[in-house]
Structures are given as C-alpha cells and as structure tokens.
Design a protein around this motif. Structure first.
Motif, PDB file in Angstrom:
ATOM      1  N   GLN A 145       0.885  -1.163   0.000  1.00  0.00           N
ATOM      2  CA  GLN A 145       0.000   0.000   0.000  1.00  0.00           C
ATOM      3  C   GLN A 145       0.918   1.207   0.000  1.00  0.00           C
ATOM      4  O   GLN A 145       1.462   1.585   1.020  1.00  0.00           O
ATOM      5  CB  GLN A 145      -0.902  -0.006   1.237  1.00  0.00           C
ATOM      6  CG  GLN A 145      -1.896  -1.155   1.244  1.00  0.00           C
ATOM      7  CD  GLN A 145      -2.760  -1.137   2.489  1.00  0.00           C
ATOM      8  OE1 GLN A 145      -2.566  -1.929   3.411  1.00  0.00           O
ATOM      9  NE2 GLN A 145      -3.737  -0.234   2.519  1.00  0.00           N
TER      10      GLN A 145
ATOM     11  N   GLN B 292       0.443   4.345  -0.456  1.00  0.00           N
ATOM     12  CA  GLN B 292      -0.016   5.581   0.186  1.00  0.00           C
ATOM     13  C   GLN B 292       0.004   5.393   1.698  1.00  0.00           C
ATOM     14  O   GLN B 292      -0.763   4.617   2.243  1.00  0.00           O
ATOM     15  CB  GLN B 292      -1.430   5.935  -0.262  1.00  0.00           C
ATOM     16  CG  GLN B 292      -1.601   6.063  -1.762  1.00  0.00           C
ATOM     17  CD  GLN B 292      -3.018   5.655  -2.182  1.00  0.00           C
ATOM     18  OE1 GLN B 292      -3.495   4.601  -1.781  1.00  0.00           O
ATOM     19  NE2 GLN B 292      -3.664   6.482  -2.989  1.00  0.00           N
ATOM     20  N   THR B 293       0.859   6.132   2.352  1.00  0.00           N
ATOM     21  CA  THR B 293       0.943   6.018   3.805  1.00  0.00           C
ATOM     22  C   THR B 293      -0.179   6.835   4.452  1.00  0.00           C
ATOM     23  O   THR B 293      -0.818   6.373   5.396  1.00  0.00           O
ATOM     24  CB  THR B 293       2.295   6.536   4.303  1.00  0.00           C
ATOM     25  OG1 THR B 293       3.327   5.839   3.608  1.00  0.00           O
ATOM     26  CG2 THR B 293       2.445   6.323   5.790  1.00  0.00           C
TER      27      THR B 293
ATOM     28  N   ILE C 118      -3.422   9.792   3.534  1.00  0.00           N
ATOM     29  CA  ILE C 118      -4.221  10.568   2.586  1.00  0.00           C
ATOM     30  C   ILE C 118      -5.135  11.477   3.387  1.00  0.00           C
ATOM     31  O   ILE C 118      -5.770  11.017   4.349  1.00  0.00           O
ATOM     32  CB  ILE C 118      -5.082   9.668   1.677  1.00  0.00           C
ATOM     33  CG1 ILE C 118      -4.214   8.731   0.840  1.00  0.00           C
ATOM     34  CG2 ILE C 118      -5.963  10.519   0.775  1.00  0.00           C
ATOM     35  CD1 ILE C 118      -5.031   7.783  -0.028  1.00  0.00           C
TER      36      ILE C 118
ATOM     37  N   LEU D  29      -7.945   4.249  -2.412  1.00  0.00           N
ATOM     38  CA  LEU D  29      -6.813   3.657  -1.702  1.00  0.00           C
ATOM     39  C   LEU D  29      -6.252   2.521  -2.566  1.00  0.00           C
ATOM     40  O   LEU D  29      -6.994   1.629  -2.978  1.00  0.00           O
ATOM     41  CB  LEU D  29      -7.257   3.121  -0.341  1.00  0.00           C
ATOM     42  CG  LEU D  29      -8.053   4.089   0.535  1.00  0.00           C
ATOM     43  CD1 LEU D  29      -8.400   3.434   1.867  1.00  0.00           C
ATOM     44  CD2 LEU D  29      -7.303   5.382   0.759  1.00  0.00           C
ATOM     45  N   ASP D  30      -4.963   2.592  -2.810  1.00  0.00           N
ATOM     46  CA  ASP D  30      -4.347   1.628  -3.718  1.00  0.00           C
ATOM     47  C   ASP D  30      -3.809   0.408  -2.971  1.00  0.00           C
ATOM     48  O   ASP D  30      -3.322   0.511  -1.832  1.00  0.00           O
ATOM     49  CB  ASP D  30      -3.195   2.285  -4.488  1.00  0.00           C
ATOM     50  CG  ASP D  30      -3.665   3.431  -5.364  1.00  0.00           C
ATOM     51  OD1 ASP D  30      -2.861   4.344  -5.626  1.00  0.00           O
ATOM     52  OD2 ASP D  30      -4.837   3.406  -5.787  1.00  0.00           O
TER      53      ASP D  30
ATOM     54  N   THR E  12      -3.043   2.418   5.058  1.00  0.00           N
ATOM     55  CA  THR E  12      -3.152   3.808   4.623  1.00  0.00           C
ATOM     56  C   THR E  12      -4.002   4.558   5.635  1.00  0.00           C
ATOM     57  O   THR E  12      -5.146   4.161   5.892  1.00  0.00           O
ATOM     58  CB  THR E  12      -3.803   3.921   3.229  1.00  0.00           C
ATOM     59  OG1 THR E  12      -2.985   3.256   2.266  1.00  0.00           O
ATOM     60  CG2 THR E  12      -3.992   5.383   2.838  1.00  0.00           C
TER      61      THR E  12
END
Lengths: 118, 115
Positions: free
Chosen positions: A6, A8-9, A11, A21-22, A112
């Motif tokens: 993941q 993205q830490t 957002i 969310l990836d 995330t």
C-alpha cells in the motif's frame, strides 16, 4: 512469497471528496483471497470485503467500491463522498487458498491512514 | 452475538517479565489466530490454532507461544519480555480452518507496553 503493498501512507481529503486507496499484491498462487479491513482508533480491525482470485467483478456497497484487476495485481478501494467517520487506517490483505492452508494467515499491507476533514 | 473478546486491554510490564494474553472467540468459531501490530513492522502473523492444535506459526522467536483450549478460547504467552515486544496484540476468530477461506473477526486487541 506473498506480499501486499500500500504505497499511500497517508491521505487527507475534505468531506464529500472521493478517495481511492491503492493496493498491489504479489503471489505465486493461482487461487487466493484479497481483503480490505478498516481500523478505527479503538484498534479493532473491521472486515470490509473479501474477494477470491477467480472473481474479477467489481463490487459496490453503498459509498464503497472495489476494483480488482488481476492483470495488474491490484485491488483498489474507493470511497465516494467521504465522511468524517471514514477516518481510519485501511489495510489490504492477502491470504492463501491452497488445500489444507491455514485460514487465519493474512499478509497485510502497511496500511493507509485516511483523514477526512469537515 | 458477542464479538471476539481480548483481555486485558492494556498492560505494562518490565523487561524480563512474562505476559499471558487471553482471547475468547465468537461463539461457534473454532479457529483463532494472533497478530502483532507495531509501527515499525505493521501487522504480523504470530500463529493460528484450530481444535486445540497449532496449525501455522509465523516468524517469531520461541519466546512467543500459545495454546487453545477445548472451548476454543486461546492464550498467548511471551516470556522474557523485550522492549521490542511492545505492541498491540490482536486476536481473530473464524469458523473454519483450511480449504475455503472465510472471514476473520478481530478483537480490539491487548496493548502491551514493556518498560
């Protein structure tokens, strides 16, 4: 080996914005399961969805939707019209599905942190 | 239907001590698994029990052990505590083990602080 990324830490969005969310995974298994969990400040991991590797249909549940693409090994999660209550850490996870495999072993991404501002 | 219950919720220990954490699964669930969550390593699998037998174990030293009782309740024990053992320990239960994967239901965790 199983691995979930993941990227993205954290957002941050403003209420009513859409947010994605990836999740990217790695596995040599042809049969596996993918999960999303939500962790509010209380600590409990709340189950959101499970998807098996043979089912690439996208799913929508209220404001939540999931896009599973085997070709890119991705299982992304979108929240539409975000709300303050959506603020939490979201984890993507992968589990094996081989015969005799352990049910309980999930490989989690690092999560995330989503913050939704009013 | 009651969820997964973990006790104690919070505890503080000193280095060298040992600790026992308890987990009561959802009624009817026979599989219990344990995870350690730390800021540095994230969520890591410790072990899983089904019908009082350990089915799988993660990459943790022998200081980490567990067991499951006939009523499916589970305990995990950490001996000779180290500072790095400070973490949130999460227990999860599910209906079955092996084959068709179902859902894991998590408790709120036991937050251990080692001083």
């Amino acid at each position: 080996a199983q691995k979930v990324t993941q990227a993205q830490t954290e957002i941050s969005v403003v209420e009513k914005e859409d947010v994605t969310l990836d999740c990217v995974y790695e596995t040599r298994d042809t049969t596996y399961y993918l999960f999303w969990y939500k962790q509010p400040p209380s600590g409990e991991l709340v189950f959101l969805i499970r998807r098996n590797s043979f089912d690439e249909q996208n799913e929508i549940s209220g404001r939540y939707s999931w896009n599973f693409q085997k070709s890119t090994s991705s299982f992304n999660f979108t929240i539409t019209a975000s709300q303050v209550v959506d603020s939490a850490v979201y984890f993507c996870a992968l589990s094996e599905a081989r015969r005799g495999s352990t049910l309980g072993r999930l490989y989690f991404g690092r999560g995330t942190q989503l913050t939704v501002w009013p | 239907k009651a969820g997964v219950t973990q006790t104690p919720r919070y505890l503080i220990k000193t280095r060298g001590q040992q600790v026992t954490l308890s987990c009561s699964p959802i009624s009817g669930h026979r599989s219990v698994s344990w995870y350690q969550q730390t800021p540095g390593q994230g969520l890591q699998f410790l072990f899983e029990y089904f019908s009082e037998t350990q089915r799988n174990k993660g990459n943790f030293p022998g200081r980490f052990s567990g067991r499951q009782f006939s009523n499916s309740r589970s305990e995990m024990n950490v001996s000779t505590l180290e500072l790095g053992d400070s973490a949130l320990y999460l227990c999860a239960s599910s209906l079955q083990s092996g084959g068709n994967t179902g859902e894991l239901f998590f408790g709120e965790g036991s937050r251990l602080t080692v001083l």
